[in-house]
Scaffold this active site. Structure first.
Site, PDB file in Angstrom:
ATOM      1  N   GLU A 124      20.589  29.462  20.716  1.00  0.00           N
ATOM      2  CA  GLU A 124      19.329  29.134  21.377  1.00  0.00           C
ATOM      3  C   GLU A 124      18.406  30.354  21.405  1.00  0.00           C
ATOM      4  O   GLU A 124      17.196  30.257  21.143  1.00  0.00           O
ATOM      5  CB  GLU A 124      19.635  28.665  22.800  1.00  0.00           C
ATOM      6  CG  GLU A 124      18.477  28.071  23.554  1.00  0.00           C
ATOM      7  CD  GLU A 124      18.949  27.498  24.880  1.00  0.00           C
ATOM      8  OE1 GLU A 124      19.406  26.340  24.916  1.00  0.00           O
ATOM      9  OE2 GLU A 124      18.880  28.239  25.897  1.00  0.00           O
ATOM     10  N   ARG A 163      22.851  30.608  30.971  1.00  0.00           N
ATOM     11  CA  ARG A 163      24.264  30.219  30.919  1.00  0.00           C
ATOM     12  C   ARG A 163      24.543  29.362  32.140  1.00  0.00           C
ATOM     13  O   ARG A 163      24.537  29.846  33.279  1.00  0.00           O
ATOM     14  CB  ARG A 163      25.145  31.480  30.940  1.00  0.00           C
ATOM     15  CG  ARG A 163      26.645  31.188  30.873  1.00  0.00           C
ATOM     16  CD  ARG A 163      27.035  30.794  29.471  1.00  0.00           C
ATOM     17  NE  ARG A 163      28.474  30.770  29.303  1.00  0.00           N
ATOM     18  CZ  ARG A 163      29.223  29.652  29.280  1.00  0.00           C
ATOM     19  NH1 ARG A 163      28.638  28.471  29.469  1.00  0.00           N
ATOM     20  NH2 ARG A 163      30.517  29.716  29.091  1.00  0.00           N
ATOM     21  N   GLY A 164      24.759  28.060  31.908  1.00  0.00           N
ATOM     22  CA  GLY A 164      24.848  27.114  33.002  1.00  0.00           C
ATOM     23  C   GLY A 164      25.869  27.466  34.054  1.00  0.00           C
ATOM     24  O   GLY A 164      25.609  27.369  35.263  1.00  0.00           O
ATOM     25  N   GLU A 165      27.057  27.893  33.625  1.00  0.00           N
ATOM     26  CA  GLU A 165      28.111  28.202  34.581  1.00  0.00           C
ATOM     27  C   GLU A 165      27.748  29.370  35.486  1.00  0.00           C
ATOM     28  O   GLU A 165      28.237  29.462  36.611  1.00  0.00           O
ATOM     29  CB  GLU A 165      29.421  28.504  33.836  1.00  0.00           C
ATOM     30  CG  GLU A 165      29.980  27.314  33.069  1.00  0.00           C
ATOM     31  CD  GLU A 165      31.233  27.696  32.289  1.00  0.00           C
ATOM     32  OE1 GLU A 165      31.682  28.861  32.413  1.00  0.00           O
ATOM     33  OE2 GLU A 165      31.748  26.847  31.551  1.00  0.00           O
ATOM     34  N   ASP A 166      26.895  30.245  35.008  1.00  0.00           N
ATOM     35  CA  ASP A 166      26.517  31.429  35.790  1.00  0.00           C
ATOM     36  C   ASP A 166      25.433  31.134  36.821  1.00  0.00           C
ATOM     37  O   ASP A 166      25.520  31.582  37.976  1.00  0.00           O
ATOM     38  CB  ASP A 166      26.021  32.548  34.870  1.00  0.00           C
ATOM     39  CG  ASP A 166      27.146  33.232  34.099  1.00  0.00           C
ATOM     40  OD1 ASP A 166      28.308  32.878  34.341  1.00  0.00           O
ATOM     41  OD2 ASP A 166      26.837  34.107  33.271  1.00  0.00           O
ATOM     42  N   THR A 167      24.373  30.415  36.426  1.00  0.00           N
ATOM     43  CA  THR A 167      23.168  30.395  37.271  1.00  0.00           C
ATOM     44  C   THR A 167      22.545  29.029  37.501  1.00  0.00           C
ATOM     45  O   THR A 167      21.545  28.922  38.218  1.00  0.00           O
ATOM     46  CB  THR A 167      22.079  31.308  36.652  1.00  0.00           C
ATOM     47  OG1 THR A 167      21.664  30.756  35.392  1.00  0.00           O
ATOM     48  CG2 THR A 167      22.573  32.729  36.461  1.00  0.00           C
ATOM     49  N   ARG A 168      23.108  27.947  36.903  1.00  0.00           N
ATOM     50  CA  ARG A 168      22.462  26.632  37.033  1.00  0.00           C
ATOM     51  C   ARG A 168      22.281  26.239  38.497  1.00  0.00           C
ATOM     52  O   ARG A 168      21.228  25.756  38.909  1.00  0.00           O
ATOM     53  CB  ARG A 168      23.268  25.554  36.310  1.00  0.00           C
ATOM     54  CG  ARG A 168      22.613  24.167  36.424  1.00  0.00           C
ATOM     55  CD  ARG A 168      23.501  23.062  35.861  1.00  0.00           C
ATOM     56  NE  ARG A 168      23.739  23.258  34.441  1.00  0.00           N
ATOM     57  CZ  ARG A 168      22.903  22.851  33.485  1.00  0.00           C
ATOM     58  NH1 ARG A 168      21.769  22.249  33.811  1.00  0.00           N
ATOM     59  NH2 ARG A 168      23.185  23.061  32.220  1.00  0.00           N
ATOM     60  N   GLY A 208      22.794  10.405  24.940  1.00  0.00           N
ATOM     61  CA  GLY A 208      22.862   9.771  23.634  1.00  0.00           C
ATOM     62  C   GLY A 208      22.061  10.481  22.566  1.00  0.00           C
ATOM     63  O   GLY A 208      22.209  10.194  21.390  1.00  0.00           O
TER      64      GLY A 208
END
Length: 576
Positions: free
Chosen positions: A133, A67-72, A99
């Site tokens: 995913e 989850r990008g907002e959590d751990t990116r 694209g």
């Protein structure tokens, strides 16, 4: 008077046997001199043998799901950098080009990754993208053998399994928002439950993040190394066709637990074939291990414990797991592997206990698991509770034998014209045994015709001891009465009717009705459909060597004589 009669019978028997052997030898040489085909179609088939072994190719070592907002910008970013620093080819979604349709690109990246690391953080379940995913990742695990490593980052694994706390709240929200597609949420729930039951790593704030990441890197490195293809053979002639037959027996499409044994004599190529099978199907499993030479590595309790720890390390990617004793090792294997779909190869097993020490009753693995065993002794398999399919390795045919020998002797697919006749005689002598073809071919490489002729005479009189050493292993595992039966067949009864031989051996108190099946199980003799006993000519030579070594100089001190001249010398000498 009785002694004289016995001596006359023995001399008569030896003379008859001598004449029969001469006739058989002449017949075999005539059969062997039929020219092997050298057509272009045959050469194409040989070329196909070298190239037809297929394996799944991974584009990436690792795919990171998070989850990008959590751990990116935190944990996952640090993990990605550490993986790249170790030259582990890793896919992270910032690799996508602008694209492109991200969903299609991600599906392709996941499918072509050896390992998916799923970072399950507090808000993971809030993202429908992450959940879709995850579903695809688990499909790839099932269908393509991808390894899935969950990382529970700052959450308890039970929250994911029971879908409590933030996970329960987010899934309930999805159900409200997807009333017309409630089945989709059920698929997500099932995926979360499945991933929570996989062997993973739990990170909490009490851990040093860098140390945790280092441990994860070691596990991933070990896993990628374990999935490296095994070296099969320099010239894998005939290997692929036999491997394909074993694949059919394993039938990895079925979701059962299946065990297949590769059975055959020493030098027939069991280990080579097992490696080829392993390479072709290994990517269809969560974990895999090829334990070579189990017999030689199980001599002491410490050896067995070490094998157990190697097995755990390879299947779980955790080199820190220890087995205090054999019993504890069996328990740990059972507990840690019961939910994993694994491929295990136990090579060169000669006792049931060796299997039990590593696999227990072979019934605790996850559905879809496959176990492959190579053995010289079929009796090892008869007492296993798990049903075992058996593949009997056949000897090489004349075309395969000619190809293999030529590659070692000439480094070409066919023998040189000047050496053709001698090549046929050597192929006839080796009688389809790959080990003998390899050793003799290597020995004669770059030698003159005169040297070849001399070597062939030597092989027939005194066989190559490197070959005999391998073949003798099965003989040495017999008890004394079984050894006597083997030597009697080698000297006197090869090609005789079983019932006839049994009657004679019974009179000698050798218990043939028990001993002969033991020799068959160990691939030392065979019985054809008509009930005739036979053995490979190199095994027969091995028997002669064993008896010669009883007394190298004094013929009269040997237990058996097969050569007419030797028998005549001893018998007439004793009568003077």
């Amino acid at each position: 008077m009785e002694i004289v009669i016995v001596l006359l019978v023995v001399v008569g028997f030896v003379l008859c046997r001598h004449l029969i052997d001469k006739w058989c030898q002449r017949r075999d040489i005539e059969a062997a001199t039929q020219p092997p085909p050298s057509t272009s179609s045959h050469r194409k088939e040989i070329s196909k043998t070298f190239t037809s072994s297929t394996t799944h190719q991974w584009e990436y070592d690792v795919f990171l799901s998070f989850r990008g907002e959590d751990t990116r910008n935190g944990f996952t970013g640090h993990l990605y950098k550490a993986l790249c620093d170790k030259e582990i080819n890793t896919f992270m979604d910032d690799k996508l080009r602008r694209g492109e349709q991200i969903s299609n690109e991600l599906l392709k990246a996941i499918k072509s990754s050896m390992i998916s690391v799923v970072v399950l953080s507090e808000n993971y379940a809030s993202s429908k993208w992450c959940l879709d995913e995850l579903v695809w990742i688990l499909e790839c695990r099932k269908n393509f053998g991808q390894l899935v490593l969950p990382v529970f980052y700052g959450i308890n694994p039970s929250e994911v399994r029971k879908q409590e706390g933030k996970f329960g709240v987010e899934l309930a929200n999805h159900e409200k928002n997807l009333k017309d597609n409630i089945d989709k949420v059920q698929v997500w729930r099932a995926a979360l439950n499945e991933v929570s039951n996989l062997s993973g790593d739990h990170y909490n704030n009490g851990c040093l993040e860098s140390k945790f990441i280092q441990g994860l890197i070691e596990r991933i490195s070990s896993t990628t190394l374990n999935r490296t293809q095994l070296f099969v053979a320099k010239y894998p002639i005939g290997v692929d066709s036999r491997a394909t037959k074993i694949e059919e027996l394993l039938n990895i499409e079925l979701n059962d637990i299946r065990m297949v044994a590769i059975h055959g004599p020493g030098g027939i190529g069991k280990t080579t074939i097992a490696k080829a099978v392993y390479n072709k199907i290994v990517d269809g499993f969560e974990g895999s291990s090829f334990l070579e030479n189990v017999k030689g590595r199980s001599r002491t309790n410490d050896d067995i414990i070490q094998l157990q720890e190697i097995l755990l390390s390879k299947l779980l990617g955790d080199g820190n797991l220890k087995a205090e004793n054999i019993s504890r090792g069996i328990t740990v294997i059972m507990e840690r592997l019961r939910h994993k779909r694994v491929l295990l190869v136990l090579d060169d097993v000669d006792e049931q206990k060796q299997i039990e020490n590593l696999l227990g009753k072979c019934d605790w693995f996850a559905p879809g698991s496959r176990i492959l065993i190579t053995t010289r002794d079929k009796h090892v398999l008869t007492t296993l509770e798990q049903d075992t399919l058996i593949y009997e390795v056949d000897e090489m045919g004349p075309y395969e034998a000619c190809e293999l020998f030529s590659l070692y002797a000439f480094q070409t697919n066919e023998p040189k014209e000047a050496y053709l006749q001698l090549t046929r005689q050597i192929i006839n002598y080796a009688n389809g045994l790959p080990l003998a073809l390899k050793i003799i071919g290597s020995d004669l490489r770059r030698k003159s015709l005169t040297q070849w002729e001399s070597a062939l005479k030597k092989y027939k009189k005194a066989p190559n001891m490197e070959i005999i050493k391998i073949l003798k292993i099965s003989y040495e595992e017999l008890d004394q009465s079984e050894k006597d039966i083997f030597l009697d067949i080698a000297f006197f009864f090869n090609g005789k009717k079983k019932d006839y031989v049994v009657n004679i051996l019974e009179a000698c108190h050798l218990f043939p009705n028990y001993g002969i099946p033991k020799l068959i199980d160990k691939c030392l003799i065979t019985i054809d459909r008509c009930g005739y006993l036979s053995m490979h000519n190199l095994l027969q030579q091995m028997g002669e060597v064993i008896v010669q070594q009883e007394s190298p100089q004094a013929l009269g001190k040997r237990t058996r004589l097969r050569d007419y001249a030797d028998a005549f010398t001893v018998l007439t000498g004793n009568m003077v």
